[in-house]
Motif scaffolding. Sequence first.
Motif, PDB file in Angstrom:
ATOM      1  N   PRO A 174      51.840  39.801  31.303  1.00  0.00           N
ATOM      2  CA  PRO A 174      52.985  40.291  30.527  1.00  0.00           C
ATOM      3  C   PRO A 174      52.562  41.022  29.247  1.00  0.00           C
ATOM      4  O   PRO A 174      53.201  42.000  28.856  1.00  0.00           O
ATOM      5  N   LEU A 175      51.475  40.553  28.616  1.00  0.00           N
ATOM      6  CA  LEU A 175      51.004  41.196  27.391  1.00  0.00           C
ATOM      7  C   LEU A 175      50.520  42.613  27.668  1.00  0.00           C
ATOM      8  O   LEU A 175      50.825  43.548  26.914  1.00  0.00           O
ATOM      9  N   LEU A 176      49.786  42.797  28.765  1.00  0.00           N
ATOM     10  CA  LEU A 176      49.293  44.128  29.119  1.00  0.00           C
ATOM     11  C   LEU A 176      50.457  45.062  29.464  1.00  0.00           C
ATOM     12  O   LEU A 176      50.488  46.211  29.029  1.00  0.00           O
ATOM     13  N   TRP A 177      51.423  44.541  30.218  1.00  0.00           N
ATOM     14  CA  TRP A 177      52.592  45.355  30.560  1.00  0.00           C
ATOM     15  C   TRP A 177      53.332  45.805  29.294  1.00  0.00           C
ATOM     16  O   TRP A 177      53.702  46.973  29.160  1.00  0.00           O
ATOM     17  N   GLU A 178      53.524  44.890  28.385  1.00  0.00           N
ATOM     18  CA  GLU A 178      54.266  45.210  27.173  1.00  0.00           C
ATOM     19  C   GLU A 178      53.508  46.213  26.306  1.00  0.00           C
ATOM     20  O   GLU A 178      54.100  47.115  25.701  1.00  0.00           O
ATOM     21  N   PHE A 179      52.192  46.054  26.255  1.00  0.00           N
ATOM     22  CA  PHE A 179      51.367  46.990  25.480  1.00  0.00           C
ATOM     23  C   PHE A 179      51.470  48.394  26.078  1.00  0.00           C
ATOM     24  O   PHE A 179      51.671  49.380  25.346  1.00  0.00           O
ATOM     25  N   MET A 180      51.369  48.490  27.406  1.00  0.00           N
ATOM     26  CA  MET A 180      51.439  49.802  28.052  1.00  0.00           C
ATOM     27  C   MET A 180      52.807  50.443  27.859  1.00  0.00           C
ATOM     28  O   MET A 180      52.918  51.658  27.669  1.00  0.00           O
ATOM     29  N   ARG A 181      53.858  49.631  27.900  1.00  0.00           N
ATOM     30  CA  ARG A 181      55.202  50.187  27.691  1.00  0.00           C
ATOM     31  C   ARG A 181      55.375  50.725  26.270  1.00  0.00           C
ATOM     32  O   ARG A 181      56.206  51.593  26.027  1.00  0.00           O
ATOM     33  N   ASN A 182      54.575  50.229  25.343  1.00  0.00           N
ATOM     34  CA  ASN A 182      54.661  50.681  23.961  1.00  0.00           C
ATOM     35  C   ASN A 182      53.781  51.898  23.667  1.00  0.00           C
ATOM     36  O   ASN A 182      54.001  52.576  22.663  1.00  0.00           O
ATOM     37  N   VAL A 183      52.781  52.147  24.511  1.00  0.00           N
ATOM     38  CA  VAL A 183      51.890  53.284  24.258  1.00  0.00           C
ATOM     39  C   VAL A 183      52.080  54.425  25.260  1.00  0.00           C
ATOM     40  O   VAL A 183      51.634  55.549  25.014  1.00  0.00           O
ATOM     41  N   PHE A 308      49.300  47.060  18.976  1.00  0.00           N
ATOM     42  CA  PHE A 308      48.889  45.866  19.723  1.00  0.00           C
ATOM     43  C   PHE A 308      49.266  44.589  18.988  1.00  0.00           C
ATOM     44  O   PHE A 308      49.772  43.642  19.610  1.00  0.00           O
ATOM     45  N   GLU A 309      49.026  44.557  17.708  1.00  0.00           N
ATOM     46  CA  GLU A 309      49.359  43.355  16.947  1.00  0.00           C
ATOM     47  C   GLU A 309      50.864  43.086  16.956  1.00  0.00           C
ATOM     48  O   GLU A 309      51.299  41.936  17.065  1.00  0.00           O
ATOM     49  N   ARG A 310      51.648  44.156  16.864  1.00  0.00           N
ATOM     50  CA  ARG A 310      53.090  43.996  16.887  1.00  0.00           C
ATOM     51  C   ARG A 310      53.544  43.449  18.242  1.00  0.00           C
ATOM     52  O   ARG A 310      54.383  42.535  18.312  1.00  0.00           O
ATOM     53  N   VAL A 311      52.980  44.001  19.311  1.00  0.00           N
ATOM     54  CA  VAL A 311      53.342  43.541  20.664  1.00  0.00           C
ATOM     55  C   VAL A 311      52.905  42.098  20.871  1.00  0.00           C
ATOM     56  O   VAL A 311      53.675  41.271  21.408  1.00  0.00           O
ATOM     57  N   LYS A 312      51.704  41.787  20.448  1.00  0.00           N
ATOM     58  CA  LYS A 312      51.173  40.443  20.638  1.00  0.00           C
ATOM     59  C   LYS A 312      52.014  39.415  19.874  1.00  0.00           C
ATOM     60  O   LYS A 312      52.355  38.349  20.410  1.00  0.00           O
ATOM     61  N   ASN A 313      52.380  39.737  18.644  1.00  0.00           N
ATOM     62  CA  ASN A 313      53.182  38.810  17.833  1.00  0.00           C
ATOM     63  C   ASN A 313      54.588  38.633  18.395  1.00  0.00           C
ATOM     64  O   ASN A 313      55.178  37.545  18.286  1.00  0.00           O
ATOM     65  N   SER A 314      55.111  39.682  19.009  1.00  0.00           N
ATOM     66  CA  SER A 314      56.471  39.594  19.578  1.00  0.00           C
ATOM     67  C   SER A 314      56.523  38.698  20.798  1.00  0.00           C
ATOM     68  O   SER A 314      57.599  38.240  21.186  1.00  0.00           O
ATOM     69  N   MET A 315      55.348  38.446  21.396  1.00  0.00           N
ATOM     70  CA  MET A 315      55.337  37.632  22.613  1.00  0.00           C
ATOM     71  C   MET A 315      54.932  36.180  22.350  1.00  0.00           C
ATOM     72  O   MET A 315      54.826  35.377  23.277  1.00  0.00           O
ATOM     73  N   LEU A 316      54.687  35.867  21.102  1.00  0.00           N
ATOM     74  CA  LEU A 316      54.344  34.484  20.768  1.00  0.00           C
ATOM     75  C   LEU A 316      55.565  33.584  20.778  1.00  0.00           C
ATOM     76  O   LEU A 316      56.679  34.005  20.476  1.00  0.00           O
TER      77      LEU A 316
END
Length: 316
Positions: A174-183, A308-316
């Motif tokens: 899910p983290l990789l998917w979310e990162f790709m959707r943001n970039v 990346f940090e924004r995406v990672k923090n949003s999934m915590l």
Amino acid sequence: MFLVVNAFLMLIAAYGNLVLLTLTTIMEVIVVCFLLSTLGRLPYQLEVAMLSLFAIICLYGTLASLLNCIFSKKLLPLGPALIKNNKKKEAAPTTPCPVASSRGTSGLLKIAKLLENGVCGIPTDTVYALAASCKNPSAIEKIYNIKDRPAEKPICICISSVEQLVAAKPPFSPLLWEFMRNVYPGGISCIVPKGDWLFKLGVGPAYDRVGTKESIMIRVPDHTVTAHLCDITGPLAITSANPSGEPDSTHHDMVIDRLGHKIQGVLCDGESNEVVASTVVNCLKINEGTITILREGCVPAAKVRQIFERVKNSML
């Protein structure tokens, strides 16, 4: 004097159209009529007839020119020029390979056809790229020869959208998917784990010629032309359109001049949006909470890390 001037206008009108020539001819007749009228040797009926004919042609010429201009079509004919301009047009400059404009669907279809069996230069959201169909591994091999690219350097694939990737159902976290959707789409290339999902994506025949044994780099350019082309052709193997070690190509003329004699075609789109290639991000350890910037390109490394940090923090 009026006769001489009008005769000159008749000559010019002969290079224009039949209506204009007829109009100037009648004007010449009317001038003659006026001269005869002063001498009392002109029948009144002829003078009226000439003036009436002159008025009718003026009205028709005005109406035809107006309608043809408004609708950009020859709705009312004006007739051909009596005297043709036989001056030879300057020959269009020849190119070492076929070229097509990105402004029309016909241009995209032409390049898509050429990509079935060869290599073409195409625009992206960064710099120009050399592209080959993932359905044709031999064309991908040609890219290495065209660029003098070292065999150990892997080639990435280009797709039209994240949705195209979703349809292939790669087992990404899910983290990789979310990162790709943001970039995506944008000037970032993500290196992700390679797998059988590439066959569903349409990379099948070129599976061993793109990426490495364990990974594959994916580009989703923020460029309408490139996206449409990928929708037509399927995934494309791409790399920058320049001889290895030389500056990137930022205009289609650069691609034609440097590599036109080696490739099958160029999709012309003018100046590129950027002067450097995409930023390459290694996402193989993203599940461990880290990414690595392998090459800083048009997107600053600091911005990538911020995303990346924004995406990672949003999934915590």
